[in-house]
Design a protein around this motif. Structure first.
Motif, PDB file in Angstrom:
ATOM      1  N   SER A  13       0.846  -1.126  -0.114  1.00  0.00           N
ATOM      2  CA  SER A  13       0.092   0.167   0.084  1.00  0.00           C
ATOM      3  C   SER A  13       0.704   1.013   0.153  1.00  0.00           C
ATOM      4  CB  SER A  13      -0.901   0.009   1.299  1.00  0.00           C
ATOM      5  OG  SER A  13      -0.083  -0.058   2.382  1.00  0.00           O
ATOM      6  N   ASP A  14       2.067   1.394   0.448  1.00  0.00           N
ATOM      7  CA  ASP A  14       2.716   2.362   0.615  1.00  0.00           C
ATOM      8  C   ASP A  14       3.627   2.467  -0.569  1.00  0.00           C
ATOM      9  OD1 ASP A  14       2.363   2.813   3.309  1.00  0.00           O
ATOM     10  OD2 ASP A  14       4.397   2.104   4.189  1.00  0.00           O
ATOM     11  N   VAL A  15       3.845   1.510  -1.362  1.00  0.00           N
ATOM     12  CA  VAL A  15       4.600   1.620  -2.623  1.00  0.00           C
ATOM     13  C   VAL A  15       3.568   2.082  -3.787  1.00  0.00           C
ATOM     14  CG1 VAL A  15       5.517   0.228  -4.503  1.00  0.00           C
ATOM     15  CG2 VAL A  15       6.097  -0.313  -2.108  1.00  0.00           C
ATOM     16  N   VAL A  16       2.236   1.578  -3.685  1.00  0.00           N
ATOM     17  CA  VAL A  16       1.095   2.293  -4.432  1.00  0.00           C
ATOM     18  C   VAL A  16       0.764   3.373  -4.208  1.00  0.00           C
ATOM     19  CG1 VAL A  16      -1.160   1.725  -5.206  1.00  0.00           C
ATOM     20  CG2 VAL A  16       0.462  -0.141  -4.901  1.00  0.00           C
ATOM     21  N   SER A  17       0.876   3.803  -2.986  1.00  0.00           N
ATOM     22  CA  SER A  17       0.556   5.087  -2.865  1.00  0.00           C
ATOM     23  C   SER A  17       1.581   6.285  -3.376  1.00  0.00           C
ATOM     24  CB  SER A  17       0.392   5.430  -1.176  1.00  0.00           C
ATOM     25  OG  SER A  17       0.044   6.798  -0.934  1.00  0.00           O
ATOM     26  N   ASP A  18       2.753   5.934  -3.126  1.00  0.00           N
ATOM     27  CA  ASP A  18       4.020   6.780  -3.453  1.00  0.00           C
ATOM     28  C   ASP A  18       3.856   6.974  -5.132  1.00  0.00           C
ATOM     29  OD1 ASP A  18       6.378   8.013  -3.196  1.00  0.00           O
ATOM     30  OD2 ASP A  18       7.283   6.572  -4.241  1.00  0.00           O
ATOM     31  N   PHE A  24       0.556  11.569 -10.233  1.00  0.00           N
ATOM     32  CA  PHE A  24      -0.253  13.056 -10.207  1.00  0.00           C
ATOM     33  C   PHE A  24       0.873  14.184 -10.565  1.00  0.00           C
ATOM     34  CE2 PHE A  24      -0.906  16.977  -7.885  1.00  0.00           C
ATOM     35  CZ  PHE A  24      -2.371  17.194  -8.537  1.00  0.00           C
ATOM     36  N   LYS A  25       2.099  14.249  -9.763  1.00  0.00           N
ATOM     37  CA  LYS A  25       3.089  15.192  -9.917  1.00  0.00           C
ATOM     38  C   LYS A  25       3.502  15.238 -11.379  1.00  0.00           C
ATOM     39  CE  LYS A  25       4.735  15.213  -5.330  1.00  0.00           C
ATOM     40  NZ  LYS A  25       5.913  14.991  -4.326  1.00  0.00           N
ATOM     41  N   ASP A  26       3.632  14.091 -12.077  1.00  0.00           N
ATOM     42  CA  ASP A  26       4.101  14.010 -13.560  1.00  0.00           C
ATOM     43  C   ASP A  26       3.320  14.554 -14.324  1.00  0.00           C
ATOM     44  OD1 ASP A  26       6.704  13.121 -12.517  1.00  0.00           O
ATOM     45  OD2 ASP A  26       6.373  11.019 -13.112  1.00  0.00           O
ATOM     46  N   THR A  27       2.008  14.134 -14.286  1.00  0.00           N
ATOM     47  CA  THR A  27       0.816  14.625 -14.790  1.00  0.00           C
ATOM     48  C   THR A  27       0.645  16.204 -14.683  1.00  0.00           C
ATOM     49  OG1 THR A  27      -0.091  12.424 -14.498  1.00  0.00           O
ATOM     50  CG2 THR A  27      -1.661  14.046 -15.297  1.00  0.00           C
ATOM     51  N   LEU A  28       0.748  16.721 -13.546  1.00  0.00           N
ATOM     52  CA  LEU A  28       0.626  17.905 -13.391  1.00  0.00           C
ATOM     53  C   LEU A  28       1.799  18.870 -14.194  1.00  0.00           C
ATOM     54  CD1 LEU A  28      -0.969  20.287 -11.905  1.00  0.00           C
ATOM     55  CD2 LEU A  28       0.624  19.950 -10.179  1.00  0.00           C
ATOM     56  N   VAL A  52      -3.758  12.938  -5.039  1.00  0.00           N
ATOM     57  CA  VAL A  52      -3.683  14.387  -4.374  1.00  0.00           C
ATOM     58  C   VAL A  52      -4.953  14.315  -3.529  1.00  0.00           C
ATOM     59  CG1 VAL A  52      -5.142  15.287  -6.439  1.00  0.00           C
ATOM     60  CG2 VAL A  52      -3.611  16.726  -4.905  1.00  0.00           C
ATOM     61  N   GLU A  53      -4.801  15.508  -2.597  1.00  0.00           N
ATOM     62  CA  GLU A  53      -6.050  15.780  -1.728  1.00  0.00           C
ATOM     63  C   GLU A  53      -7.393  16.114  -2.513  1.00  0.00           C
ATOM     64  OE1 GLU A  53      -7.367  18.533   1.971  1.00  0.00           O
ATOM     65  OE2 GLU A  53      -5.278  18.088   1.624  1.00  0.00           O
TER      66      GLU A  53
END
Length: 98
Positions: A13-18, A24-28, A52-53
């Motif tokens: 779950s930590d790996v997937v979350s990261d 998101f950052k790359d897409t942004l 992202v929130e």
């Protein structure tokens, strides 16, 4: 050399979350550079809180930006991230044939 697996093992779950946060950052970054498809994806991600929130207002802003180029944007605004207009169009065709 023996390695203690607990020292190197991360919960999936930590790996997937990261990964999702980095996606998101790359897409942004791509969305900010003008890529309309990435603008739609960022909008979807903000709407759903994926990577992202959750912030529907920011999602709407990104989708509005993208809609200047691609009118089908609003068909996918409430869909899961990555769902695109061609998916939406094929769903409509399936619905029409039933």
């Amino acid at each position: 050399m023996e390695t203690n697996i607990n020292e190197t093992h991360l919960p999936l779950s930590d790996v997937v979350s990261d990964c999702v946060k980095r996606w998101f950052k790359d897409t942004l970054k791509e969305a900010k550079s003008g890529d309309v498809n990435m603008q739609v994806l960022v909008g979807q991600m903000y709407y759903s809180g994926y990577g992202v929130e959750r912030d529907p207002q920011k999602g709407r802003l990104w989708l509005t930006r993208a809609s200047g180029t691609r009118s089908s944007v609003w068909k996918v605004s409430d869909k899961r991230p990555g769902y695109n207009a061609s998916d939406s169009d094929s769903d409509e065709l399936k619905g029409d044939s039933q």
